[in-house]
Design a protein around this motif. Structure first.
Motif, PDB file in Angstrom:
ATOM      1  N   GLU A 160       0.839  -1.205   0.000  1.00 17.39           N
ATOM      2  CA  GLU A 160       0.000   0.000   0.000  1.00 17.39           C
ATOM      3  C   GLU A 160       0.872   1.254   0.000  1.00 17.39           C
ATOM      4  OE1 GLU A 160      -1.658   1.451   3.882  1.00 17.39           O
ATOM      5  OE2 GLU A 160      -1.558  -0.681   4.388  1.00 17.39           O
ATOM      6  N   GLY A 161       0.469   2.228  -0.828  1.00 20.50           N
ATOM      7  CA  GLY A 161       1.206   3.476  -0.920  1.00 20.50           C
ATOM      8  C   GLY A 161       2.437   3.416  -1.796  1.00 20.50           C
ATOM      9  N   VAL A 162       2.691   2.256  -2.455  1.00 18.30           N
ATOM     10  CA  VAL A 162       3.872   2.066  -3.296  1.00 18.30           C
ATOM     11  C   VAL A 162       3.423   1.513  -4.640  1.00 18.30           C
ATOM     12  CG1 VAL A 162       6.108   0.893  -3.500  1.00 18.30           C
ATOM     13  CG2 VAL A 162       5.271   1.585  -1.247  1.00 18.30           C
ATOM     14  N   VAL A 163       4.109   1.912  -5.714  1.00 16.21           N
ATOM     15  CA  VAL A 163       3.756   1.371  -7.027  1.00 16.21           C
ATOM     16  C   VAL A 163       4.132  -0.106  -7.082  1.00 16.21           C
ATOM     17  CG1 VAL A 163       4.024   3.593  -8.197  1.00 16.21           C
ATOM     18  CG2 VAL A 163       5.977   2.045  -8.034  1.00 16.21           C
ATOM     19  N   PRO A 183       0.477   4.398  -7.218  1.00 12.29           N
ATOM     20  CA  PRO A 183       0.636   3.601  -5.998  1.00 12.29           C
ATOM     21  C   PRO A 183      -0.654   2.853  -5.665  1.00 12.29           C
ATOM     22  CG  PRO A 183       1.463   5.840  -5.675  1.00 12.29           C
ATOM     23  CD  PRO A 183       0.714   5.836  -6.971  1.00 12.29           C
ATOM     24  N   LEU A 184      -0.502   1.675  -5.081  1.00 10.20           N
ATOM     25  CA  LEU A 184      -1.654   0.867  -4.675  1.00 10.20           C
ATOM     26  C   LEU A 184      -2.256   1.413  -3.379  1.00 10.20           C
ATOM     27  CD1 LEU A 184      -0.050  -2.614  -5.321  1.00 10.20           C
ATOM     28  CD2 LEU A 184      -2.022  -1.695  -6.561  1.00 10.20           C
ATOM     29  N   THR A 185      -3.560   1.354  -3.267  1.00  8.98           N
ATOM     30  CA  THR A 185      -4.228   1.796  -2.038  1.00  8.98           C
ATOM     31  C   THR A 185      -4.367   0.606  -1.087  1.00  8.98           C
ATOM     32  OG1 THR A 185      -6.448   1.296  -2.850  1.00  8.98           O
ATOM     33  CG2 THR A 185      -5.534   3.487  -3.348  1.00  8.98           C
ATOM     34  N   ARG A 186      -4.634   0.913   0.183  1.00  4.83           N
ATOM     35  CA  ARG A 186      -4.842  -0.148   1.173  1.00  4.83           C
ATOM     36  C   ARG A 186      -6.038  -1.006   0.793  1.00  4.83           C
ATOM     37  NH1 ARG A 186      -4.028   0.383   7.562  1.00  4.83           N
ATOM     38  NH2 ARG A 186      -4.675  -1.713   8.168  1.00  4.83           N
ATOM     39  N   GLN A 187      -7.080  -0.379   0.288  1.00  8.12           N
ATOM     40  CA  GLN A 187      -8.284  -1.116  -0.091  1.00  8.12           C
ATOM     41  C   GLN A 187      -7.987  -2.125  -1.197  1.00  8.12           C
ATOM     42  OE1 GLN A 187     -11.493   1.387  -1.413  1.00  8.12           O
ATOM     43  NE2 GLN A 187     -12.958  -0.293  -1.555  1.00  8.12           N
ATOM     44  N   MET A 192      -7.256  -7.846  -2.721  1.00 10.05           N
ATOM     45  CA  MET A 192      -6.484  -8.939  -3.307  1.00 10.05           C
ATOM     46  C   MET A 192      -6.190 -10.011  -2.260  1.00 10.05           C
ATOM     47  SD  MET A 192      -3.822  -7.269  -6.066  1.00 10.05           S
ATOM     48  CE  MET A 192      -3.465  -5.708  -5.262  1.00 10.05           C
ATOM     49  N   ALA A 193      -5.888  -9.594  -1.016  1.00  7.82           N
ATOM     50  CA  ALA A 193      -5.628 -10.561   0.063  1.00  7.82           C
ATOM     51  C   ALA A 193      -6.871 -11.401   0.335  1.00  7.82           C
ATOM     52  CB  ALA A 193      -5.177  -9.826   1.323  1.00  7.82           C
ATOM     53  N   ASN A 194      -8.036 -10.771   0.364  1.00  7.09           N
ATOM     54  CA  ASN A 194      -9.288 -11.504   0.606  1.00  7.09           C
ATOM     55  C   ASN A 194      -9.578 -12.489  -0.523  1.00  7.09           C
ATOM     56  OD1 ASN A 194      -9.873 -10.322   3.075  1.00  7.09           O
ATOM     57  ND2 ASN A 194     -11.025  -8.639   2.160  1.00  7.09           N
ATOM     58  N   GLU A 195      -9.297 -12.081  -1.763  1.00  8.56           N
ATOM     59  CA  GLU A 195      -9.480 -12.980  -2.912  1.00  8.56           C
ATOM     60  C   GLU A 195      -8.614 -14.229  -2.762  1.00  8.56           C
ATOM     61  OE1 GLU A 195     -10.567 -10.279  -6.836  1.00  8.56           O
ATOM     62  OE2 GLU A 195      -8.522 -10.933  -6.494  1.00  8.56           O
ATOM     63  N   ILE A 196      -7.368 -14.014  -2.320  1.00  7.69           N
ATOM     64  CA  ILE A 196      -6.434 -15.134  -2.157  1.00  7.69           C
ATOM     65  C   ILE A 196      -6.948 -16.100  -1.094  1.00  7.69           C
ATOM     66  CG2 ILE A 196      -4.112 -15.749  -1.352  1.00  7.69           C
ATOM     67  CD1 ILE A 196      -3.231 -12.990  -2.638  1.00  7.69           C
ATOM     68  N   PRO A 231       0.168  -4.853  12.895  1.00  7.27           N
ATOM     69  CA  PRO A 231       1.335  -4.055  13.283  1.00  7.27           C
ATOM     70  C   PRO A 231       2.670  -4.684  12.918  1.00  7.27           C
ATOM     71  CG  PRO A 231       0.544  -5.295  15.167  1.00  7.27           C
ATOM     72  CD  PRO A 231      -0.391  -5.605  14.039  1.00  7.27           C
ATOM     73  N   LEU A 232       2.672  -5.913  12.342  1.00  7.56           N
ATOM     74  CA  LEU A 232       3.947  -6.537  11.977  1.00  7.56           C
ATOM     75  C   LEU A 232       4.693  -5.699  10.955  1.00  7.56           C
ATOM     76  CD1 LEU A 232       5.945  -8.908  11.976  1.00  7.56           C
ATOM     77  CD2 LEU A 232       4.540  -9.971  10.209  1.00  7.56           C
ATOM     78  N   SER A 233       4.002  -5.275   9.913  1.00  5.36           N
ATOM     79  CA  SER A 233       4.619  -4.424   8.891  1.00  5.36           C
ATOM     80  C   SER A 233       3.996  -3.037   8.976  1.00  5.36           C
ATOM     81  CB  SER A 233       4.404  -5.024   7.499  1.00  5.36           C
ATOM     82  OG  SER A 233       3.026  -5.192   7.235  1.00  5.36           O
ATOM     83  N   ASP A 234       4.637  -2.084   8.325  1.00  5.47           N
ATOM     84  CA  ASP A 234       4.138  -0.702   8.407  1.00  5.47           C
ATOM     85  C   ASP A 234       2.994  -0.434   7.429  1.00  5.47           C
ATOM     86  OD1 ASP A 234       5.642  -0.896   6.133  1.00  5.47           O
ATOM     87  OD2 ASP A 234       6.753   0.969   6.436  1.00  5.47           O
ATOM     88  N   GLY A 235       2.558  -1.460   6.733  1.00  6.36           N
ATOM     89  CA  GLY A 235       1.422  -1.341   5.827  1.00  6.36           C
ATOM     90  C   GLY A 235       1.106  -2.713   5.256  1.00  6.36           C
TER      91      GLY A 235
END
Length: 522
Positions: A160-163, A183-187, A192-196, A231-235
């Motif tokens: 999120e927030g990065v291309v 850049p990709l948004t959090r949504q 994509m995570a939910n699809e997986i 909280p493991l990663s910053d996004g």
């Protein structure tokens, strides 16, 4: 309890139906309409999983959000009923079983239609006379993250927030490529995570290997996917890796001597190399090769990302402890076991135990040089046991075999030492194809010494020249080589005699870049 309107069907989804996204899919297909009732125990279970940072919880809540939207637009009627569980159960299998039981009882009491993706739940419901719909595997479509893969893409990195970026090329020859300027948004990442996660619930070739607070590791077909979140990663971040191609052992054009060794003598094999160099691809080819030789082959993986035929059983290290895997493999007695990604002390100990029990072992380890692979066993097992555990080291670089070592034990005077009483057990590490001795490993006092013999021998001519020059500076003194250094032993009387000449030794050190040490005998 929901009141039934005449002619109305009440649908009661269970946990699997929600986490797979099956209910909204059935609504879109026109198979489900009317009233959908969610038991509060399921909501409690989803909330619990989401609070632990597990994607399963988020996937179920996302499905409920979609159902709420359908309800708000009048497509369905969404209701909640039932009591939350009291005295929350710690054992998760027992907890899910209790919730499934509550769902069945409720569906039975209202003469509703149970929706499930669980075969066992389906069979139990049928035996109770409950109307039930078993959600079949949905036809595989292209998931959101797959659009970033092309034919030569090794891995895709989404945050999120990065291309979005990808590694494109092949092992050893790849480059980072930007896949978009936006850049990709959090949504987008969460979707994509939910699809997986939904795909893992409906596809037989997909597994959630590890689901922790903050991270989830998924094997989805050929893709190995790592999902991390705060909280493991910053996004939110998704990293997906895919093997570019599947090779047979014959594709590596191995020398006949190595093929003969693999056929007849190699039973403790280490496949080593830096990350992304093709170790697992080679291990996969070797496993299939042994299978074609009518050997019984099994694997230990975490995650199970090897693409292997069904003849080879793949065990997940995550779903069993070391003791259980040890017992299973000892009792089933495979001819070869492939241990992918050996990392911690338990992995190396399991590898050693199974090898010493007579099972052929193939271990995959990260190492920057071939000798590093052997050194990772030092301190984890007795030094003298190493040749019984490892007999062949295959180092992979840029997808090809770069080096092959054979490992043997002998008793000898280590290279560089002169006194016969210093003979000891020595592990010899030789280049398999040339037979040249490259390393010696032995104990000296309490230390374990790894000596690069090839380099040492390359300097022997220089050593002899330095010794000759020292003989001219200090006649009749004791000069010898010790572990690559030149050591001069002087008595107190000689020290006084040659005191002024010692400074000349420092010039020899600088000239030849070889350490010269002076010992004084009492």
């Amino acid at each position: 309890m929901a009141l039934r309107i005449a002619g109305e069907t009440i649908y009661v989804p269970d946990l699997t139906a929600l986490t797979q996204g099956a209910v909204s899919r059935l609504i879109d297909e026109g198979s489900v309409s009317g009233r959908i009732v969610i038991h509060r125990a399921i909501l409690q279970l989803l909330e619990y999983n989401a609070s632990k940072g597990r994607v399963v919880g988020y996937a179920g809540l996302e499905e409920l959000r979609r159902l709420r939207q359908y309800s708000d637009t009048g497509i369905i009627k969404l209701e909640f009923t039932g009591e939350r569980l009291r005295g929350f159960i710690e054992d998760e299998e027992q907890l899910v079983g209790e919730v499934n039981s509550l769902i069945r009882e409720y569906a039975y009491s209202v003469n509703g239609v149970l929706i499930t993706g669980n075969e066992l739940q389906y069979q139990v419901a049928k035996s109770m006379g409950i109307q039930v719909v078993l959600v079949k595997d949905k036809e595989r479509g292209r998931l959101g993250f797959e659009k970033y893969f092309s034919e030569n893409t090794m891995s895709v990195h989404l945050k999120e927030g990065v291309v979005p970026v990808a590694k494109i090329g092949r092992p050893g020859e790849w480059k980072f490529v930007k896949l978009s300027d936006t850049p990709l948004t959090r949504q987008e990442i969460e979707q994509m995570a939910n699809e997986i996660i939904e795909a893992t619930r409906s596809r037989s070739d997909a597994f959630i290997e590890i689901d922790r607070a903050g991270s989830t590791i998924v094997q989805l077909g050929a893709y190995r996917i790592v999902i991390t979140r705060p909280p493991l990663s910053d996004g939110w971040e998704i990293t997906a890796v895919r093997p570019l191609k599947k090779l047979r052992l014959e594709d590596y054009n191995l020398p006949p001597e190595l093929v003969k060794r693999l056929n007849e003598r190699a039973e403790g094999i280490l496949i080593a190399g830096a990350p992304g160099m093709g170790k697992t691809t080679f291990a996969q080819a070797l496993a299939e090769y042994y299978m074609r030789m009518n050997k019984v082959v099994k694997t230990i993986e975490s995650p199970r990302d090897m693409i292997l035929p069904p003849d080879i059983t793949q065990y997940s290290k995550h779903y069993a402890d070391t003791g259980e895997l040890h017992d299973i493999l000892l009792l089933s007695r495979p001819d070869y076991t492939v241990f992918d990604e050996m990392r911690n002390d338990e992995d190396f100990k399991l590898f050693a135990d199974l090898r010493l029990a007579g099972i052929g072992m193939i271990g995959v380890v990260h190492a920057t040089t071939p000798i590093d692979a052997i050194q990772r066993f030092i301190g984890r097992v007795e030094l003298g046991m190493i040749p019984s555990i490892i007999d062949t080291v295959i180092f992979i670089k840029n997808g090809q075999i770069d080096k092959v070592y054979e490992v043997k034990m002998t008793v000898k005077l280590p290279t560089g030492l002169r006194e016969a009483e210093l003979s000891r057990p020595v592990i010899e590490v030789k280049d398999f194809l040339t037979g040249e001795l490259e390393y010696e490993i032995y104990t000296f006092g309490e230390q374990t010494i790894v000596v690069p013999v090839k380099k040492l021998r390359g300097k022997q001519g220089i050593h002899e020249k330095i010794i000759e020059e020292i003989g001219k500076i200090m006649p009749e003194v004791d000069v010898r080589m010790e572990n690559g250094d030149i050591v001069i032993t002087l008595s107190r009387q000689d020290l006084k005699k040659y005191n002024r000449r010692i400074k000349r030794l420092r010039k020899l050190e600088e000239k030849y870049n070889i350490p010269v040490r002076v010992k004084v005998e009492e």
